[in-house]
Motif scaffolding. Structure first.
Motif, PDB file in Angstrom:
ATOM      1  N   TYR A 151       0.834  -1.203   0.000  1.00 37.74           N
ATOM      2  CA  TYR A 151       0.000   0.000   0.000  1.00 37.74           C
ATOM      3  C   TYR A 151       0.873   1.260   0.000  1.00 37.74           C
ATOM      4  N   MET A 152       1.970   1.205   0.725  1.00 33.90           N
ATOM      5  CA  MET A 152       2.879   2.357   0.763  1.00 33.90           C
ATOM      6  C   MET A 152       3.493   2.614  -0.608  1.00 33.90           C
ATOM      7  N   GLU A 153       3.932   1.548  -1.248  1.00 35.32           N
ATOM      8  CA  GLU A 153       4.512   1.701  -2.581  1.00 35.32           C
ATOM      9  C   GLU A 153       3.478   2.222  -3.573  1.00 35.32           C
ATOM     10  N   ALA A 154       2.257   1.721  -3.473  1.00 30.28           N
ATOM     11  CA  ALA A 154       1.195   2.179  -4.369  1.00 30.28           C
ATOM     12  C   ALA A 154       0.878   3.655  -4.135  1.00 30.28           C
ATOM     13  N   LEU A 155       0.876   4.072  -2.880  1.00 32.00           N
ATOM     14  CA  LEU A 155       0.586   5.468  -2.572  1.00 32.00           C
ATOM     15  C   LEU A 155       1.696   6.388  -3.085  1.00 32.00           C
ATOM     16  N   VAL A 156       2.935   5.993  -2.895  1.00 31.82           N
ATOM     17  CA  VAL A 156       4.058   6.794  -3.404  1.00 31.82           C
ATOM     18  C   VAL A 156       3.980   6.891  -4.926  1.00 31.82           C
ATOM     19  N   GLN A 157       3.684   5.778  -5.570  1.00 30.56           N
ATOM     20  CA  GLN A 157       3.568   5.763  -7.036  1.00 30.56           C
ATOM     21  C   GLN A 157       2.421   6.664  -7.495  1.00 30.56           C
ATOM     22  N   CYS A 158       1.293   6.588  -6.818  1.00 27.24           N
ATOM     23  CA  CYS A 158       0.136   7.413  -7.178  1.00 27.24           C
ATOM     24  C   CYS A 158       0.462   8.896  -7.031  1.00 27.24           C
ATOM     25  N   ARG A 159       1.169   9.234  -5.982  1.00 24.85           N
ATOM     26  CA  ARG A 159       1.517  10.638  -5.760  1.00 24.85           C
ATOM     27  C   ARG A 159       2.526  11.145  -6.781  1.00 24.85           C
ATOM     28  N   LYS A 160       3.399  10.236  -7.249  1.00 22.19           N
ATOM     29  CA  LYS A 160       4.354  10.637  -8.284  1.00 22.19           C
ATOM     30  C   LYS A 160       3.652  10.853  -9.621  1.00 22.19           C
ATOM     31  N   GLU A 161       2.705   9.967  -9.931  1.00 19.18           N
ATOM     32  CA  GLU A 161       1.996  10.057 -11.205  1.00 19.18           C
ATOM     33  C   GLU A 161       0.993  11.199 -11.236  1.00 19.18           C
ATOM     34  N   ASN A 162       0.481  11.589 -10.087  1.00 20.83           N
ATOM     35  CA  ASN A 162      -0.553  12.617 -10.007  1.00 20.83           C
ATOM     36  C   ASN A 162      -0.131  13.723  -9.032  1.00 20.83           C
ATOM     37  N   PRO A 163       0.859  14.533  -9.425  1.00 23.61           N
ATOM     38  CA  PRO A 163       1.365  15.520  -8.475  1.00 23.61           C
ATOM     39  C   PRO A 163       0.343  16.576  -8.054  1.00 23.61           C
ATOM     40  N   TYR A 164      -0.615  16.882  -8.919  1.00 26.24           N
ATOM     41  CA  TYR A 164      -1.609  17.899  -8.565  1.00 26.24           C
ATOM     42  C   TYR A 164      -2.978  17.298  -8.282  1.00 26.24           C
ATOM     43  N   ARG A 165      -3.292  16.223  -8.981  1.00 28.08           N
ATOM     44  CA  ARG A 165      -4.606  15.606  -8.767  1.00 28.08           C
ATOM     45  C   ARG A 165      -4.695  14.907  -7.421  1.00 28.08           C
ATOM     46  N   LYS A 166      -3.563  14.641  -6.781  1.00 24.37           N
ATOM     47  CA  LYS A 166      -3.586  14.011  -5.463  1.00 24.37           C
ATOM     48  C   LYS A 166      -4.304  14.908  -4.445  1.00 24.37           C
ATOM     49  N   PHE A 167      -4.301  16.220  -4.700  1.00 21.46           N
ATOM     50  CA  PHE A 167      -4.984  17.146  -3.802  1.00 21.46           C
ATOM     51  C   PHE A 167      -6.499  17.096  -3.968  1.00 21.46           C
ATOM     52  N   PHE A 168      -6.962  16.478  -5.049  1.00 23.47           N
ATOM     53  CA  PHE A 168      -8.393  16.382  -5.307  1.00 23.47           C
ATOM     54  C   PHE A 168      -8.933  14.980  -5.056  1.00 23.47           C
ATOM     55  N   GLY A 169      -8.161  14.147  -4.375  1.00 23.50           N
ATOM     56  CA  GLY A 169      -8.667  12.850  -3.949  1.00 23.50           C
ATOM     57  C   GLY A 169      -8.369  11.681  -4.854  1.00 23.50           C
ATOM     58  N   VAL A 170      -7.467  11.827  -5.792  1.00 18.46           N
ATOM     59  CA  VAL A 170      -7.161  10.725  -6.712  1.00 18.46           C
ATOM     60  C   VAL A 170      -6.543   9.559  -5.936  1.00 18.46           C
ATOM     61  N   CYS A 171      -5.725   9.833  -4.951  1.00 16.88           N
ATOM     62  CA  CYS A 171      -5.019   8.785  -4.200  1.00 16.88           C
ATOM     63  C   CYS A 171      -5.706   8.453  -2.872  1.00 16.88           C
ATOM     64  N   SER A 172      -6.891   8.966  -2.658  1.00 18.64           N
ATOM     65  CA  SER A 172      -7.555   8.790  -1.369  1.00 18.64           C
ATOM     66  C   SER A 172      -7.882   7.332  -1.057  1.00 18.64           C
ATOM     67  N   GLU A 173      -8.300   6.586  -2.059  1.00 16.40           N
ATOM     68  CA  GLU A 173      -8.670   5.179  -1.832  1.00 16.40           C
ATOM     69  C   GLU A 173      -7.462   4.376  -1.319  1.00 16.40           C
ATOM     70  N   ILE A 174      -6.316   4.623  -1.915  1.00 13.32           N
ATOM     71  CA  ILE A 174      -5.098   3.927  -1.474  1.00 13.32           C
ATOM     72  C   ILE A 174      -4.736   4.369  -0.058  1.00 13.32           C
ATOM     73  N   THR A 175      -4.930   5.642   0.238  1.00 17.45           N
ATOM     74  CA  THR A 175      -4.643   6.158   1.578  1.00 17.45           C
ATOM     75  C   THR A 175      -5.538   5.491   2.616  1.00 17.45           C
ATOM     76  N   TYR A 176      -6.819   5.309   2.293  1.00 18.24           N
ATOM     77  CA  TYR A 176      -7.740   4.643   3.213  1.00 18.24           C
ATOM     78  C   TYR A 176      -7.329   3.189   3.432  1.00 18.24           C
ATOM     79  N   ASP A 177      -6.955   2.517   2.354  1.00 18.18           N
ATOM     80  CA  ASP A 177      -6.500   1.125   2.479  1.00 18.18           C
ATOM     81  C   ASP A 177      -5.239   1.044   3.342  1.00 18.18           C
ATOM     82  N   LEU A 178      -4.319   1.994   3.144  1.00 18.74           N
ATOM     83  CA  LEU A 178      -3.095   2.028   3.939  1.00 18.74           C
ATOM     84  C   LEU A 178      -3.426   2.250   5.412  1.00 18.74           C
ATOM     85  N   SER A 179      -4.328   3.151   5.700  1.00 20.64           N
ATOM     86  CA  SER A 179      -4.702   3.418   7.088  1.00 20.64           C
ATOM     87  C   SER A 179      -5.317   2.181   7.743  1.00 20.64           C
TER      88      SER A 179
END
Length: 107
Positions: free
Chosen positions: A16-44
């Protein structure tokens, strides 16, 4: 909020950590609009499960120590109460003896 994304420290949640880091790298601005939120919830959720697994043995040891401490304290309290009763009995018995001897000396 989650800890630093270091998969070595959290082996159960590394994917989950690797997926979140990858998502944040691929979506540097869209991450602020919830693109990576699902992975963050799974990680939590994963970190919460991991914490529970790690904490269980520690909690068990704590409860065993606490129970032993309570037993020891109860034993010490009983011993102290017995000593106080014995001292009170001895003190009241000697007072009666002194009182009797004083009366016999006066007569």
């Amino acid at each position: 909020m989650h800890p630093a994304l270091i998969p070595d420290k959290h082996p159960l949640c590394g994917k989950y950590m690797e997926a979140l880091v990858q998502c944040r790298k691929e979506n540097p601005y869209r991450k602020f609009f919830g693109v990576c939120s699902e992975i963050t919830y799974d990680l939590s959720a994963c970190l919460k499960k991991e914490k529970k697994i790690v904490r269980e043995p520690r909690q068990k040891r704590y409860h065993e120590r606490w129970a032993q401490k309570r037993r020891d304290d109860e034993e010490r309290l009983q011993k102290l109460q017995q000593e106080r009763r014995a001292a009170a009995t001895t003190a009241s018995g000697s007072a009666v003896t002194v009182g009797v001897s004083e009366v016999s000396q006066e007569a």
